[in-house]
Enzyme design. Structure first.
Site, PDB file in Angstrom:
ATOM      1  CE  LYS A 165      43.512  34.597  43.769  1.00  0.00           C
ATOM      2  NZ  LYS A 165      43.706  36.031  44.094  1.00  0.00           N
ATOM      3  CB  SER A 224      40.592  37.695  42.486  1.00  0.00           C
ATOM      4  OG  SER A 224      41.879  37.800  43.050  1.00  0.00           O
ATOM      5  CB  SER A 228      42.579  39.679  45.492  1.00  0.00           C
ATOM      6  OG  SER A 228      41.906  40.142  44.361  1.00  0.00           O
TER       7      SER A 228
HETATM    8  N1  GLN Z   1      39.471  43.578  42.777  1.00  0.00           N
HETATM    9  C1  GLN Z   1      40.715  44.169  42.360  1.00  0.00           C
HETATM   10  C2  GLN Z   1      40.881  44.069  40.878  1.00  0.00           C
HETATM   11  O1  GLN Z   1      40.007  43.563  40.244  1.00  0.00           O
HETATM   12  C3  GLN Z   1      41.863  43.546  43.103  1.00  0.00           C
HETATM   13  C4  GLN Z   1      42.315  42.295  42.513  1.00  0.00           C
HETATM   14  C5  GLN Z   1      43.413  41.657  43.282  1.00  0.00           C
HETATM   15  O2  GLN Z   1      43.782  42.102  44.354  1.00  0.00           O
HETATM   16  N2  GLN Z   1      43.983  40.643  42.677  1.00  0.00           N
HETATM   17  O3  GLN Z   1      41.860  44.504  40.336  1.00  0.00           O
END
Ligand code: GLN
Length: 486
Positions: free
Chosen positions: A81, A156, A180
């Site tokens: 990532k 993400s 994420s």
């Molecule tokens: N979807 C969640 C957010 O937008 C989690 C993001 C993540 O775990 N980095 O905060």
């Protein structure tokens, strides 16, 4: 060269093939690179495919030819990532503000994997600074779900999940602040682990919300997840929140009593408002499977868990606003000139950050500001403690918790991107584990027909602190029996 079925290839199997010289590291890499060529224009999992991967594979091959025993990850092509730093490679975190930023050092996890001989095949797409659930917030265009190109891969870490699902790498690393890793894993039909907070060093991870962030693996099988987790875990002097996992490892490694939090899933009704009916039906099948195999299923209550999302959406932006303050156009990356220093900052940040990043910086600054701090930030901290206590209490009664990984199937592009609240609800089942700092894994739970497409779903197991082994054990049980359960 041995014929390889990529969808069945695991790290262990690849290692054995490399070990037995049935395939070279270069050959393995080139199979994946061919697949990337074939699918990338549709899927867009990568922001960059590294052109030095071949050299690295060659180095590993040379060692093997010289008679060295290949390490377990020697020649294993991994996708990373793009918020995890690889020295000399661009690390943009999916943001225009870091579009040309080159990492000056290796993250600890990268160093560990490199020492084991892993090959970094490329850096994967993600929502900007890991904020999002669909990769639609990437400054470089979205990633598509390999099961249906009209749908999101989750986020993400959507690029990492799609790369694994499309066989564009053997496994990948992601980061999980509120879901994420687990949510994209569920949307792409693979396994994803968010480790216990502190189990894996965050050194070299571009911070989103430091008290919630954890790096973790995404892969096709639990065995691969376990292997990668073991390779990256451990105390690191560069991250003072990291902990020696082996010392604190949970005494339990298997479960007997599985808890179903009634706030997330009602055993009586076989579902919950807002939860997709077909996902609920698969949860029931999973619970029945465990019952049939001698596990005790027990309803538990996490009374404060329903406040997880509001708590997260106060604490996380507060930390985001502090962590993202460093991107000012002076120190790193993208820079816009104004008439004075303040204007330089404002122009850089206005143009360098996307909409969601700006929204969260503003929210975070607000909840931390004088006059509002007590009303929001400090209240949310208290609720976070209560949520943690809820889990402590639950784990006195049960060994592990089971919940859906996501409330919905992979959704279509644009379906939620105009409505932040709808998007935030995607994390309803995953956020509590981050707030409590406990480990959780998302495991494929069969496919569901929607609009004539078979879409993957995920089940989540949440364990007690340092209870990763319990999660691996249950996750494998599902994996072995999957064809009979769903
Ligand atoms: N979807 C969640 C957010 O937008 C989690 C993001 C993540 O775990 N980095 O905060």
């Amino acid at each position: 060269m041995t014929k390889i079925n990529l969808s069945e290839l695991t790290i262990k199997k690849a290692h054995d093939l490399i070990h037995d010289k049935e395939i070279s590291c270069r050959e393995l890499l080139s199979i994946y690179q061919e697949n990337i060529k074939k699918h990338e224009k549709n899927v867009h999992a990568y922001l960059e495919v590294f052109d030095d991967a071949f050299e690295k594979a060659e180095e590993e091959d040379k060692k093997i030819m010289a008679g060295e025993e290949p390490k377990l990850l020697a020649g294993i092509p991994l996708a990373i990532k793009n918020n995890i730093m690889i020295k000399g490679k661009i690390c943009s975190a999916g943001s225009k503000i870091l579009e040309n930023y080159k990492a000056t050092y290796d993250a600890t996890v990268i160093k560990k994997l490199r020492d084991e001989g892993a090959i970094f095949i490329g850096r994967t797409n993600m929502d900007e600074f890991a904020m999002g659930s669909s990769t639609e917030n990437s400054a470089f265009g979205p990633t598509k779900n390999p099961y249906d190109l009209e749908r999101v891969p989750g986020g993400s870490s959507g690029g990492s999940a799609a790369a694994v699902a499309q066989q564009e790498c053997l496994a990948a690393l992601g980061s999980d602040t509120g879901g994420s890793i687990r949510q994209p894993a569920a949307f792409c039909g693979i396994v994803g682990l968010k480790p216990t907070y502190g189990a894996v060093s965050r050194y070299g991870l571009i911070a989103m919300a430091s008290s919630l962030d954890q790096i973790g693996p995404l892969a096709k099988t639990t065995e691969d997840i376990e292997l990668l987790f073991n390779a990256i875990k451990g105390k690191d002097s560069f991250d003072s929140t990291s902990i020696d996992f082996d010392k604190f490892r949970n005494k339990k490694s298997t479960a007997k009593i599985i808890g179903v939090p009634k706030e997330f899933f009602s055993l009586k009704d076989g579902g919950k408002e807002g939860l997709d009916k077909d996902i609920a039906a698969n949860i029931v099948k999973t619970i029945d499977f465990f019952k049939d195999n001698g596990y005790i299923i027990k309803e538990v209550s996490l009374p404060y868990a329903e406040y997880s999302l509001p708590t997260y959406y106060i604490l996380m932006p507060a930390e985001v606003s502090a962590n993202l303050a460093r991107f000012d156009g002076i120190r790193y990356g993208f820079s816009e000139k104004g008439d004075n220093l303040l204007e330089d900052y404002m122009k850089t940040r206005r143009e360098g950050f996307g909409k969601e990043a700006r929204r969260r910086i503003i929210l975070g600054t607000y909840v931390l500001s004088e006059g509002y701090y007590d009303a929001y930030y400090s209240q949310a901290q208290k609720i976070r403690d209560l949520i943690k206590k809820d889990f402590e209490n639950a784990f006195k009664e049960v060994d592990v918790l089971i919940t859906p990984a996501t409330p919905t199937l992979p959704f279509k592009f644009g379906e939620k991107s105009g409505d932040p609240l709808a998007m935030y609800l995607s994390d309803i089942f995953t956020v509590p584990a981050n707030l409590a700092g406990i480990p959780a894994v998302s495991v494929p739970m069969g496919f569901i027909d929607r609009d004539n497409v078979k879409l993957p779903t995920g089940i989540q197991f949440i364990g007690p602190w340092f209870g990763e082994e319990i999660l691996f054990d249950l996750s494998k049980k599902i994996e072995y029996a999957r064809a009979n359960i769903y």
